[in-house]
Scaffold this motif. Structure first.
Motif, PDB file in Angstrom:
ATOM      1  N   UNK A  89      47.039  54.618   7.648  1.00 54.17           N
ATOM      2  CA  UNK A  89      47.077  53.198   7.322  1.00 54.17           C
ATOM      3  C   UNK A  89      46.857  52.326   8.553  1.00 54.17           C
ATOM      4  N   UNK A  90      46.533  52.948   9.687  1.00 53.00           N
ATOM      5  CA  UNK A  90      46.353  52.207  10.924  1.00 53.00           C
ATOM      6  C   UNK A  90      44.966  51.622  11.057  1.00 53.00           C
ATOM      7  N   UNK A  91      44.807  50.749  12.041  1.00 53.87           N
ATOM      8  CA  UNK A  91      43.524  50.140  12.330  1.00 53.87           C
ATOM      9  C   UNK A  91      43.707  48.709  12.789  1.00 53.87           C
ATOM     10  N   UNK A  92      42.622  47.946  12.737  1.00 56.70           N
ATOM     11  CA  UNK A  92      42.681  46.517  13.007  1.00 56.70           C
ATOM     12  C   UNK A  92      43.186  45.838  11.742  1.00 56.70           C
ATOM     13  N   UNK A  93      44.245  45.065  11.849  1.00 51.50           N
ATOM     14  CA  UNK A  93      44.920  44.555  10.668  1.00 51.50           C
ATOM     15  C   UNK A  93      44.712  43.041  10.520  1.00 51.50           C
ATOM     16  N   UNK A  94      45.662  42.220  10.930  1.00 50.25           N
ATOM     17  CA  UNK A  94      45.549  40.805  10.608  1.00 50.25           C
ATOM     18  C   UNK A  94      44.946  39.989  11.746  1.00 50.25           C
ATOM     19  N   UNK A  95      44.550  38.769  11.416  1.00 50.71           N
ATOM     20  CA  UNK A  95      44.018  37.813  12.380  1.00 50.71           C
ATOM     21  C   UNK A  95      44.581  36.438  12.045  1.00 50.71           C
ATOM     22  N   UNK A  96      44.955  35.685  13.073  1.00 53.51           N
ATOM     23  CA  UNK A  96      45.471  34.334  12.874  1.00 53.51           C
ATOM     24  C   UNK A  96      44.973  33.441  13.997  1.00 53.51           C
ATOM     25  N   UNK A  97      44.724  32.177  13.657  1.00 53.55           N
ATOM     26  CA  UNK A  97      44.316  31.188  14.644  1.00 53.55           C
ATOM     27  C   UNK A  97      45.536  30.474  15.211  1.00 53.55           C
ATOM     28  N   UNK A  98      45.498  30.190  16.500  1.00 56.67           N
ATOM     29  CA  UNK A  98      46.541  29.394  17.133  1.00 56.67           C
ATOM     30  C   UNK A  98      46.600  28.019  16.472  1.00 56.67           C
ATOM     31  N   UNK A  99      47.797  27.442  16.299  1.00 63.71           N
ATOM     32  CA  UNK A  99      47.874  26.095  15.732  1.00 63.71           C
ATOM     33  C   UNK A  99      47.069  25.067  16.526  1.00 63.71           C
ATOM     34  N   UNK A 100      46.877  25.339  17.823  1.00 61.10           N
ATOM     35  CA  UNK A 100      46.077  24.439  18.667  1.00 61.10           C
ATOM     36  C   UNK A 100      44.701  25.034  18.938  1.00 61.10           C
ATOM     37  N   UNK A 101      44.158  25.765  17.979  1.00 60.53           N
ATOM     38  CA  UNK A 101      42.885  26.448  18.172  1.00 60.53           C
ATOM     39  C   UNK A 101      41.766  25.499  18.588  1.00 60.53           C
ATOM     40  N   UNK A 102      41.744  24.312  18.031  1.00 64.30           N
ATOM     41  CA  UNK A 102      40.670  23.355  18.345  1.00 64.30           C
ATOM     42  C   UNK A 102      40.624  23.042  19.835  1.00 64.30           C
ATOM     43  N   UNK A 103      41.781  23.147  20.497  1.00 58.06           N
ATOM     44  CA  UNK A 103      41.830  22.871  21.935  1.00 58.06           C
ATOM     45  C   UNK A 103      41.735  24.139  22.785  1.00 58.06           C
ATOM     46  N   UNK A 104      42.438  25.224  22.352  1.00 57.48           N
ATOM     47  CA  UNK A 104      42.516  26.403  23.234  1.00 57.48           C
ATOM     48  C   UNK A 104      41.670  27.593  22.782  1.00 57.48           C
ATOM     49  N   UNK A 105      41.122  27.565  21.557  1.00 53.25           N
ATOM     50  CA  UNK A 105      40.244  28.621  21.038  1.00 53.25           C
ATOM     51  C   UNK A 105      40.935  29.988  20.981  1.00 53.25           C
ATOM     52  N   UNK A 106      42.251  30.000  20.880  1.00 58.63           N
ATOM     53  CA  UNK A 106      42.973  31.271  20.876  1.00 58.63           C
ATOM     54  C   UNK A 106      43.123  31.836  19.465  1.00 58.63           C
TER      55      UNK A 106
END
Length: 379
Positions: A89-106
Motif C-alpha cells: 500500500x506504499x508509494x507517493x500518497x497525498x499532496x497539499x498546497x501551502x495556505x500561502x502558496x500564491x506567495x511561497x509556491x510551496x
C-alpha cells in the motif's frame, strides 16, 4: 505475513480496466449530474490539489507527481519528487498546497519511505514550478520505522490556523501502537509547516508522549478534511471486516483502535475487547458495517450542488461508489445516500474544486480523473 498479504490483496484487488464515464445524467436524491472524464491514463492516482491558475496536481502511487493543465495531462511528470517505497500500500500518497502558496509556491507530499529494511510515512515540503520541484526538505518522518508494507495513511489537510494535519496508519502489524503515545503509529498528527509540534498540541510537555500527536486510536486513516467555517476536523478510517469510521476529531481524544471497534478481524475473530463503545473512547459519528473501504473525502461547500451543501462526500474502494453523508448543524449524520456504485471503479479521492464542481480519482491502472457537473432535468 500471510495475513498482511491477504489484507493488502483485499484492499487493492478490483478490476484493472479503465472505466468509461456513464452515459447520460445520473439522478440522485438532491442532485442530477453528468460524469465527465478530465484525463485518463493515470497509474494508481492517489491524491490531488488545485492550483490557482486552474491546473491540478495529481499523485500516482508508483512515485510520480503529474500536472493537469488546460484539461490535459502533461506528458512528463513533475521532476524532483521524493524517492518512494512503492510496494504493497506504499508509494507517493497525498499532496497539499501551502495556505500561502500564491506567495511561497510551496507544496507538501506524503509518501512511504524505506530505509534499512524498514518503512514509514514521511512528509516532504518543496517549492513547486511546472518544470520541477526545488528546495525539497523532509519535514516529518513518523516514528518508529517498522517492517510493513501496509497502513501508511496518509492524508494531509491544513487547519484554519495554518497548521498541517497528517494521518498515519498503525502499519497493520503494530496495531497496539495506536494506543501508545510514544509512537506516531495509528495517529492523526498536527505539525507546523517546518515539521515541529505547535505548542498548543494536547500532549506537548507530557512525559513519554510525542508532542505532534493530535488524536490517537486510529487504524488506517485515509480521509481528512477541515471545515473552513468552524475549524472542525473530519477524519475517515478503514475498519477491518466492518467498522469503517467517520470521526469528528477532538484534541487529545482516543478513538479506540484496536481495543474498541465495530466489525471483526479478517479471520472472523473478535477485535480487542469486543466492545464497540467504552468509557473514555470517542464514538464515531458514523460507521459502515459491512466495510465499504472508504478513502478520500470532501466537505461540500460549493454552490453548484446546493442540495449537497454541508454534506460529506466519501469515496469507496471496495464498493466502488460515492457515499453522501447528510450532516445536520451539530455534525450528526442524519442520512446516507450512495451513488455511482460500480460505474467508475475504485474511488480513491473526492475533492471540491474552486469551481464548485466535484472531482474524483479512480485507483486503477489505468485510472482517471473525473468531474461531476450538474445538469437540469431538461439538460
Amino acid at each position: 505475513m500471510r495475513t498482511i498479504a491477504l489484507a493488502v490483496a483485499m484492499l487493492s484487488a478490483a478490476g484493472c480496466a479503465h472505466a468509461a464515464a456513464p452515459q447520460g445524467p445520473v439522478r440522485t436524491e438532491k442532485a442530477t449530474f453528468r460524469v465527465v472524464e478530465v484525463v485518463g491514463g493515470l497509474e494508481n492516482p492517489w491524491g490531488m490539489a488545485f492550483l490557482p491558475d486552474g491546473g491540478m496536481l495529481v499523485t500516482e502511487r508508483p512515485g510520480r507527481l503529474r500536472l493537469v493543465e488546460n484539461g490535459k495531462l502533461r506528458a512528463e511528470p513533475v521532476k524532483g519528487g521524493p524517492e518512494v517505497y512503492a510496494r504493497g500500500q506504499g508509494g507517493l500518497l497525498d499532496v497539499a498546497l501551502d495556505p500561502a502558496f500564491a506567495q511561497n509556491r510551496r507544496i507538501y507530499l506524503s509518501y512511504a519511505h524505506a530505509e534499512g529494511g524498514k518503512t514509514t510515512t514521511r512528509v516532504m515540503r518543496a517549492r513547486y514550478a511546472p518544470e520541477g520541484l526545488s528546495e525539497q526538505k523532509v519535514i516529518f518522518s513518523a516514528e518508529p520505522m517498522i517492517q510493513s508494507s501496509a497502513h501508511f495513511g496518509s492524508r494531509l489537510a491544513f487547519g484554519t490556523d495554518g497548521t498541517l494535519f497528517v494521518t498515519v496508519g498503525e502499519r497493520f502489524v503494530a496495531r497496539q501502537d495506536a494506543q501508545n503515545l510514544a509512537t506516531d503509529l495509528g495517529k492523526v498528527l498536527r505539525i507546523t509547516t517546518d515539521g515541529t509540534a505547535p505548542p498548543d498540541n494536547p500532549f506537548v510537555g507530557r512525559e513519554g508522549a510525542r508532542p505532534e500527536i493530535y488524536t490517537f486510536g486510529h487504524r488506517n486513516p485515509q480521509g481528512l478534511v477541515v471545515d473552513p467555517r468552524n475549524g472542525r476536523v473530519w477524519e475517515q478510517e478503514h475498519g477491518a471486516m466492518g467498522g469503517d469510521e467517520i470521526n469528528l476529531l477532538k484534541p487529545g481524544a482516543n478513538y479506540g483502535w484496536p481495543e474498541v471497534a465495530y466489525g471483526k478481524n479478517y479471520d472472523g475473530t473478535t477485535i480487542g475487547t469486543g466492545r464497540s463503545i467504552a468509557p473514555g473512547v470517542e464514538a464515531p459519528v458514523f460507521y459502515w458495517d459491512p466495510s465499504i473501504a472508504p478513502s478520500g473525502m470532501t466537505l461540500y461547500l460549493g454552490d453548484r450542488f446546493p442540495g449537497w451543501n454541508g454534506d460529506l462526500l466519501v469515496g469507496a474502494l471496495k464498493y466502488q461508489l460515492v457515499s453522501r453523508l447528510d450532516l445536520d448543524e451539530e455534525g450528526r449524520v442524519v442520512k446516507e445516500e450512495r451513488f455511482l456504485e460500480g460505474a467508475l471503479g475504485r474511488i480513491r479521492d473526492v475533492r471540491t474544486g474552486p469551481d464548485g464542481l466535484v472531482y474524483l480519482l479512480t485507483d486503477e491502472d489505468p485510472g482517471g480523473l473525473y468531474r461531476l457537473e450538474p445538469v437540469t432535468e431538461a439538460g
